[in-house]
Scaffold this active site. Sequence first.
Site, PDB file in Angstrom:
ATOM      1  N   ASP A  15      81.786  59.213  33.081  1.00 50.73           N
ATOM      2  CA  ASP A  15      81.746  58.365  34.275  1.00 50.73           C
ATOM      3  C   ASP A  15      80.565  57.410  34.087  1.00 50.73           C
ATOM      4  O   ASP A  15      79.747  57.578  33.189  1.00 50.73           O
ATOM      5  CB  ASP A  15      81.553  59.226  35.532  1.00 50.73           C
ATOM      6  CG  ASP A  15      81.496  58.389  36.814  1.00 50.73           C
ATOM      7  OD1 ASP A  15      82.282  57.429  36.934  1.00 50.73           O
ATOM      8  OD2 ASP A  15      80.669  58.688  37.691  1.00 50.73           O
ATOM      9  N   SER A  16      80.477  56.442  35.000  1.00 53.23           N
ATOM     10  CA  SER A  16      79.346  55.516  34.950  1.00 53.23           C
ATOM     11  C   SER A  16      78.046  56.191  35.392  1.00 53.23           C
ATOM     12  O   SER A  16      76.971  55.673  35.142  1.00 53.23           O
ATOM     13  CB  SER A  16      79.612  54.328  35.871  1.00 53.23           C
ATOM     14  OG  SER A  16      79.767  54.802  37.203  1.00 53.23           O
ATOM     15  N   GLU A 155      73.981  56.919  43.883  1.00 47.29           N
ATOM     16  CA  GLU A 155      73.092  56.946  42.715  1.00 47.29           C
ATOM     17  C   GLU A 155      71.618  56.971  43.130  1.00 47.29           C
ATOM     18  O   GLU A 155      70.771  57.470  42.406  1.00 47.29           O
ATOM     19  CB  GLU A 155      73.363  55.748  41.786  1.00 47.29           C
ATOM     20  CG  GLU A 155      74.667  55.843  41.006  1.00 47.29           C
ATOM     21  CD  GLU A 155      74.653  56.895  39.876  1.00 47.29           C
ATOM     22  OE1 GLU A 155      73.591  57.154  39.293  1.00 47.29           O
ATOM     23  OE2 GLU A 155      75.733  57.478  39.607  1.00 47.29           O
ATOM     24  N   HIS A 187      82.314  59.035  42.854  1.00 49.42           N
ATOM     25  CA  HIS A 187      81.033  59.169  43.569  1.00 49.42           C
ATOM     26  C   HIS A 187      81.246  59.569  45.038  1.00 49.42           C
ATOM     27  O   HIS A 187      80.352  60.130  45.664  1.00 49.42           O
ATOM     28  CB  HIS A 187      80.263  57.835  43.565  1.00 49.42           C
ATOM     29  CG  HIS A 187      79.541  57.544  42.283  1.00 49.42           C
ATOM     30  ND1 HIS A 187      80.193  57.219  41.118  1.00 49.42           N
ATOM     31  CD2 HIS A 187      78.215  57.520  41.992  1.00 49.42           C
ATOM     32  CE1 HIS A 187      79.299  57.006  40.163  1.00 49.42           C
ATOM     33  NE2 HIS A 187      78.091  57.175  40.667  1.00 49.42           N
TER      34      HIS A 187
HETATM   35  N1  DGL Z   1      82.536  56.748  39.825  1.00 47.27           N
HETATM   36  C1  DGL Z   1      83.234  55.630  39.315  1.00 47.27           C
HETATM   37  C2  DGL Z   1      84.599  55.490  39.906  1.00 47.27           C
HETATM   38  O1  DGL Z   1      85.219  56.512  40.140  1.00 47.27           O
HETATM   39  C3  DGL Z   1      82.493  54.347  39.072  1.00 47.27           C
HETATM   40  C4  DGL Z   1      81.670  53.751  40.129  1.00 47.27           C
HETATM   41  C5  DGL Z   1      80.926  52.529  39.618  1.00 47.27           C
HETATM   42  O2  DGL Z   1      80.252  52.656  38.599  1.00 47.27           O
HETATM   43  O3  DGL Z   1      81.060  51.454  40.211  1.00 47.27           O
HETATM   44  O4  DGL Z   1      85.115  54.424  40.106  1.00 47.27           O
END
Ligand code: DGL
Length: 288
Positions: A15-16, A155, A187
């Site tokens: 994930d990010s 975050e 998230h």
């Molecule tokens: N948690 C990620 C998602 O499910 C990415 C959120 C992000 O980095 O903008 O989209």
Amino acid sequence: MTLQPPLRRAIGVFDSGVGGLTVLEALRRRMPHRDFVYLGDTARVPYGRKPPEMVVDFANGIAEFLCGLGVEGLVVACNTASAVALPGLAERCPVPVWGVIDPGVEAATRATRGGTVGVIGTKATIGSGAYQRRLQAHGLETWAQACPMLVHVVEEGLADSSEAEILVRHYLDGRPEIDALILGCTHYPLLRGVLQRVVGDAVTLVDSAEVTAETVSAAMDGAARPKAGTDAHGAGRVVHFVTGDPAAFAHTARVIGGVDGEMVPLPVTALDRRTRGTAASTARMDSR
Ligand code: DGL
């Protein structure tokens, strides 16, 4: 890069940032005997406001890195990357690849009673129409809303704050009557308390973690998998690669019980095909 001791029957998850940890937890509950390698690309979070082709590039680099570690399967625990990069990833990777959007839709079809479903996600996920197309194909009425600020709130470790509630109220203000709301960003389950307060108890919050874990464990372990719902994690090892600040990652992850496992800081250049060789070999193993 090779890890010592070597991984056994590992699954890669990325994930990010910390969001994918919600999926990792569900995967570990279903497959406690497996090793997991998690990559949180916190140096480049958020993905959701970046051009799709940039996210595709990030996802390809991460997938190559994780496959290079010898994982047996790859879970894209990020809706944004699933929405824009999944078909290409599945073609490029030598192992099975799963995203979180189809499981999220499946979970929503199980949850809705009246057939009107809301979905919230990043700008890129909502803009891609990935959820809307699938939900409509199931005959469900759909309301979709991008909530770009919510990833930052999580975050920053502010998931349970009055600031989070103000933003959630702002984004959900114009919603029609729905009976299920898909948390279309990994998230968002960390904002579950605030979200439930805002939408009320009549709306079921749906996230893709459990159905993703169900799908992956059925495919990887079939009938041999341990009893579903096992609470305790088994003997499997977990290694977290973090491209940003590992301390910040661990701090934010405390919201969901903390990071359990080893933590390896990884220069983001290790995920770039042009610079990978040298950077990857300098990543420091930092057992916690
Ligand atoms: N948690 C990620 C998602 O499910 C990415 C959120 C992000 O980095 O903008 O989209």
